[in-house]
Design a protein around this motif. Structure first.
Motif, PDB file in Angstrom:
ATOM      1  N   CYS A  19       0.802  -1.216   0.000  1.00 36.18           N
ATOM      2  CA  CYS A  19       0.000   0.000   0.000  1.00 36.18           C
ATOM      3  C   CYS A  19       0.836   1.267   0.000  1.00 36.18           C
ATOM      4  O   CYS A  19       0.311   2.348   0.163  1.00 36.18           O
ATOM      5  CB  CYS A  19      -0.937  -0.014   1.208  1.00 36.18           C
ATOM      6  N   GLY A  20       2.122   1.152  -0.175  1.00 36.35           N
ATOM      7  CA  GLY A  20       2.960   2.335  -0.221  1.00 36.35           C
ATOM      8  C   GLY A  20       3.127   3.010   1.120  1.00 36.35           C
ATOM      9  O   GLY A  20       3.358   4.205   1.193  1.00 36.35           O
ATOM     10  N   GLY A  21       2.969   2.256   2.222  1.00 33.79           N
ATOM     11  CA  GLY A  21       3.196   2.819   3.540  1.00 33.79           C
ATOM     12  C   GLY A  21       2.016   3.571   4.103  1.00 33.79           C
ATOM     13  O   GLY A  21       2.078   4.099   5.192  1.00 33.79           O
ATOM     14  N   ARG A  22       0.911   3.656   3.378  1.00 32.12           N
ATOM     15  CA  ARG A  22      -0.257   4.378   3.878  1.00 32.12           C
ATOM     16  C   ARG A  22      -1.181   3.415   4.593  1.00 32.12           C
ATOM     17  O   ARG A  22      -1.519   2.376   4.056  1.00 32.12           O
ATOM     18  CB  ARG A  22      -1.007   5.044   2.728  1.00 32.12           C
ATOM     19  N   GLY A  23      -1.611   3.769   5.772  1.00 32.69           N
ATOM     20  CA  GLY A  23      -2.550   2.945   6.525  1.00 32.69           C
ATOM     21  C   GLY A  23      -3.962   3.257   6.087  1.00 32.69           C
ATOM     22  O   GLY A  23      -4.193   4.129   5.254  1.00 32.69           O
ATOM     23  N   THR A  24      -4.930   2.576   6.692  1.00 35.45           N
ATOM     24  CA  THR A  24      -6.314   2.769   6.293  1.00 35.45           C
ATOM     25  C   THR A  24      -6.847   4.150   6.642  1.00 35.45           C
ATOM     26  O   THR A  24      -7.805   4.603   6.049  1.00 35.45           O
ATOM     27  CB  THR A  24      -7.224   1.712   6.951  1.00 35.45           C
ATOM     28  N   ASN A  25      -6.220   4.821   7.585  1.00 31.15           N
ATOM     29  CA  ASN A  25      -6.697   6.152   7.960  1.00 31.15           C
ATOM     30  C   ASN A  25      -5.754   7.249   7.508  1.00 31.15           C
ATOM     31  O   ASN A  25      -5.879   8.390   7.931  1.00 31.15           O
ATOM     32  CB  ASN A  25      -6.878   6.234   9.479  1.00 31.15           C
ATOM     33  N   ALA A  26      -4.799   6.901   6.648  1.00 27.23           N
ATOM     34  CA  ALA A  26      -3.822   7.901   6.215  1.00 27.23           C
ATOM     35  C   ALA A  26      -4.479   8.922   5.310  1.00 27.23           C
ATOM     36  O   ALA A  26      -5.336   8.599   4.509  1.00 27.23           O
ATOM     37  CB  ALA A  26      -2.672   7.225   5.471  1.00 27.23           C
ATOM     38  N   GLY A  27      -4.049  10.166   5.427  1.00 29.98           N
ATOM     39  CA  GLY A  27      -4.587  11.221   4.572  1.00 29.98           C
ATOM     40  C   GLY A  27      -3.999  11.128   3.185  1.00 29.98           C
ATOM     41  O   GLY A  27      -2.890  10.663   2.995  1.00 29.98           O
ATOM     42  N   ALA A  28      -4.738  11.577   2.200  1.00 31.39           N
ATOM     43  CA  ALA A  28      -4.278  11.535   0.817  1.00 31.39           C
ATOM     44  C   ALA A  28      -4.176  12.956   0.274  1.00 31.39           C
ATOM     45  O   ALA A  28      -4.537  13.230  -0.851  1.00 31.39           O
ATOM     46  CB  ALA A  28      -5.245  10.711  -0.020  1.00 31.39           C
ATOM     47  N   LYS A  95     -11.208  -0.408   4.787  1.00 35.84           N
ATOM     48  CA  LYS A  95     -10.385  -0.352   3.576  1.00 35.84           C
ATOM     49  C   LYS A  95      -9.058  -1.034   3.833  1.00 35.84           C
ATOM     50  O   LYS A  95      -8.534  -0.973   4.938  1.00 35.84           O
ATOM     51  CB  LYS A  95     -10.136   1.102   3.174  1.00 35.84           C
ATOM     52  N   THR A  96      -8.505  -1.674   2.795  1.00 37.94           N
ATOM     53  CA  THR A  96      -7.196  -2.303   2.922  1.00 37.94           C
ATOM     54  C   THR A  96      -6.080  -1.314   2.643  1.00 37.94           C
ATOM     55  O   THR A  96      -4.910  -1.672   2.752  1.00 37.94           O
ATOM     56  CB  THR A  96      -7.053  -3.501   1.962  1.00 37.94           C
ATOM     57  N   CYS A  97      -6.426  -0.086   2.274  1.00 44.62           N
ATOM     58  CA  CYS A  97      -5.398   0.900   1.941  1.00 44.62           C
ATOM     59  C   CYS A  97      -5.934   2.311   2.143  1.00 44.62           C
ATOM     60  O   CYS A  97      -7.088   2.594   1.821  1.00 44.62           O
ATOM     61  CB  CYS A  97      -4.970   0.719   0.489  1.00 44.62           C
ATOM     62  N   GLY A  98      -5.071   3.196   2.635  1.00 46.35           N
ATOM     63  CA  GLY A  98      -5.441   4.595   2.788  1.00 46.35           C
ATOM     64  C   GLY A  98      -5.496   5.335   1.466  1.00 46.35           C
ATOM     65  O   GLY A  98      -5.903   6.492   1.408  1.00 46.35           O
ATOM     66  N   CYS A  99      -5.107   4.664   0.378  1.00 57.45           N
ATOM     67  CA  CYS A  99      -5.130   5.286  -0.947  1.00 57.45           C
ATOM     68  C   CYS A  99      -6.539   5.332  -1.527  1.00 57.45           C
ATOM     69  O   CYS A  99      -6.767   5.927  -2.576  1.00 57.45           O
ATOM     70  CB  CYS A  99      -4.188   4.545  -1.899  1.00 57.45           C
ATOM     71  N   VAL A 100      -7.495   4.701  -0.861  1.00 56.50           N
ATOM     72  CA  VAL A 100      -8.882   4.689  -1.310  1.00 56.50           C
ATOM     73  C   VAL A 100      -9.721   5.441  -0.290  1.00 56.50           C
ATOM     74  O   VAL A 100      -9.602   5.222   0.912  1.00 56.50           O
ATOM     75  CB  VAL A 100      -9.413   3.245  -1.462  1.00 56.50           C
ATOM     76  N   ASP A 101     -10.570   6.336  -0.763  1.00 64.15           N
ATOM     77  CA  ASP A 101     -11.461   7.078   0.107  1.00 64.15           C
ATOM     78  C   ASP A 101     -12.885   6.913  -0.420  1.00 64.15           C
ATOM     79  O   ASP A 101     -13.095   6.877  -1.636  1.00 64.15           O
ATOM     80  CB  ASP A 101     -11.072   8.562   0.141  1.00 64.15           C
ATOM     81  N   VAL A 102     -13.841   6.794   0.475  1.00 67.23           N
ATOM     82  CA  VAL A 102     -15.232   6.565   0.082  1.00 67.23           C
ATOM     83  C   VAL A 102     -16.145   7.514   0.842  1.00 67.23           C
ATOM     84  O   VAL A 102     -16.049   7.643   2.056  1.00 67.23           O
ATOM     85  CB  VAL A 102     -15.670   5.113   0.389  1.00 67.23           C
ATOM     86  N   ASP A 103     -17.031   8.167   0.122  1.00 67.27           N
ATOM     87  CA  ASP A 103     -18.087   8.970   0.724  1.00 67.27           C
ATOM     88  C   ASP A 103     -19.386   8.230   0.432  1.00 67.27           C
ATOM     89  O   ASP A 103     -19.798   8.133  -0.726  1.00 67.27           O
ATOM     90  CB  ASP A 103     -18.096  10.378   0.127  1.00 67.27           C
ATOM     91  N   TYR A 104     -19.999   7.683   1.464  1.00 70.16           N
ATOM     92  CA  TYR A 104     -21.171   6.822   1.283  1.00 70.16           C
ATOM     93  C   TYR A 104     -22.378   7.374   2.033  1.00 70.16           C
ATOM     94  O   TYR A 104     -22.231   8.164   2.965  1.00 70.16           O
ATOM     95  CB  TYR A 104     -20.861   5.397   1.744  1.00 70.16           C
ATOM     96  N   PRO A 105     -23.585   6.949   1.650  1.00 71.90           N
ATOM     97  CA  PRO A 105     -24.788   7.428   2.340  1.00 71.90           C
ATOM     98  C   PRO A 105     -24.842   6.871   3.757  1.00 71.90           C
ATOM     99  O   PRO A 105     -24.571   5.699   3.973  1.00 71.90           O
ATOM    100  CB  PRO A 105     -25.939   6.882   1.487  1.00 71.90           C
ATOM    101  N   ARG A 106     -25.172   7.734   4.698  1.00 71.97           N
ATOM    102  CA  ARG A 106     -25.216   7.311   6.097  1.00 71.97           C
ATOM    103  C   ARG A 106     -26.649   7.203   6.630  1.00 71.97           C
ATOM    104  O   ARG A 106     -26.849   6.886   7.795  1.00 71.97           O
ATOM    105  CB  ARG A 106     -24.380   8.264   6.943  1.00 71.97           C
ATOM    106  N   HIS A 107     -27.598   7.451   5.784  1.00 70.70           N
ATOM    107  CA  HIS A 107     -28.995   7.330   6.190  1.00 70.70           C
ATOM    108  C   HIS A 107     -29.534   5.957   5.753  1.00 70.70           C
ATOM    109  O   HIS A 107     -28.995   5.350   4.829  1.00 70.70           O
ATOM    110  CB  HIS A 107     -29.835   8.452   5.569  1.00 70.70           C
ATOM    111  N   PRO A 108     -30.593   5.474   6.417  1.00 77.56           N
ATOM    112  CA  PRO A 108     -31.182   4.191   6.016  1.00 77.56           C
ATOM    113  C   PRO A 108     -31.739   4.266   4.584  1.00 77.56           C
ATOM    114  O   PRO A 108     -32.387   5.247   4.222  1.00 77.56           O
ATOM    115  CB  PRO A 108     -32.306   3.973   7.020  1.00 77.56           C
ATOM    116  N   LEU A 109     -31.449   3.244   3.808  1.00 72.50           N
ATOM    117  CA  LEU A 109     -32.004   3.149   2.461  1.00 72.50           C
ATOM    118  C   LEU A 109     -33.223   2.228   2.518  1.00 72.50           C
ATOM    119  O   LEU A 109     -33.111   1.069   2.933  1.00 72.50           O
ATOM    120  CB  LEU A 109     -30.976   2.567   1.485  1.00 72.50           C
TER     121      LEU A 109
END
Length: 154
Positions: A19-28, A95-109
């Protein structure tokens, strides 16, 4: 077929190490003195259908971020659809890598409802073929849903 979960676990562990040294919470975010990154945004929205039965039977989807240069950030707009009969909440995404970021819906669908989900991949410091895994934790008692992110970074 029983060896498939073990194989996926080993592959995931190897990919986390790459993952290039980035953890799951690393900033991008670019720091002082770094060149700004180019961001590519896709206009096509892939639909990710979630339901208890899909999660129970280890359903998965793959999002191909395409080919890019190292240092680019690619963004994909996805659509999450509740394909079940009961309300569904995305509780968290591991996430398995901090290189991926996701903005997802937080309300019930509600059953049949759709909502946008933004996926972003930062290829800074990464070269070659990329395989990253996201585990979508939902309110379903069936477990997690797997979303695989792939890319080819030059």
């Amino acid at each position: 077929m029983k060896s498939l979960p073990m194989t996926l676990t080993v592959i995931t562990a190897l990919l986390m190490a790459a993952c290039g040294g980035r953890g799951t919470n690393a900033g991008a975010h670019a720091g002082a003195g770094e060149e700004p990154q180019e961001t590519v945004v896709s206009s096509a929205a892939q639909v990710i259908a979630l339901s208890d039965s899909l999660i129970r039977f280890r359903g998965a989807d793959t999002v191909d971020m395409g080919r890019m240069r190292s240092g680019e950030t690619v963004s994909r707009m996805l659509t999450v659809r509740n394909a079940g009969d009961t309300p569904l909440v995305i509780v968290d995404i591991d996430k398995t890598c901090g290189c991926v970021d996701v903005d997802y819906p937080r309300h019930p669908l509600k059953a049949g409802e759709q909502a946008p989900m933004q996926l972003e991949f930062d290829s800074r410091g990464i070269n070659g073929w990329v395989y990253k895994t996201l585990y979508i934790k939902t309110s379903s008692p069936a477990g997690n849903y797997t979303l695989v992110v792939t890319a080819d970074v030059d």
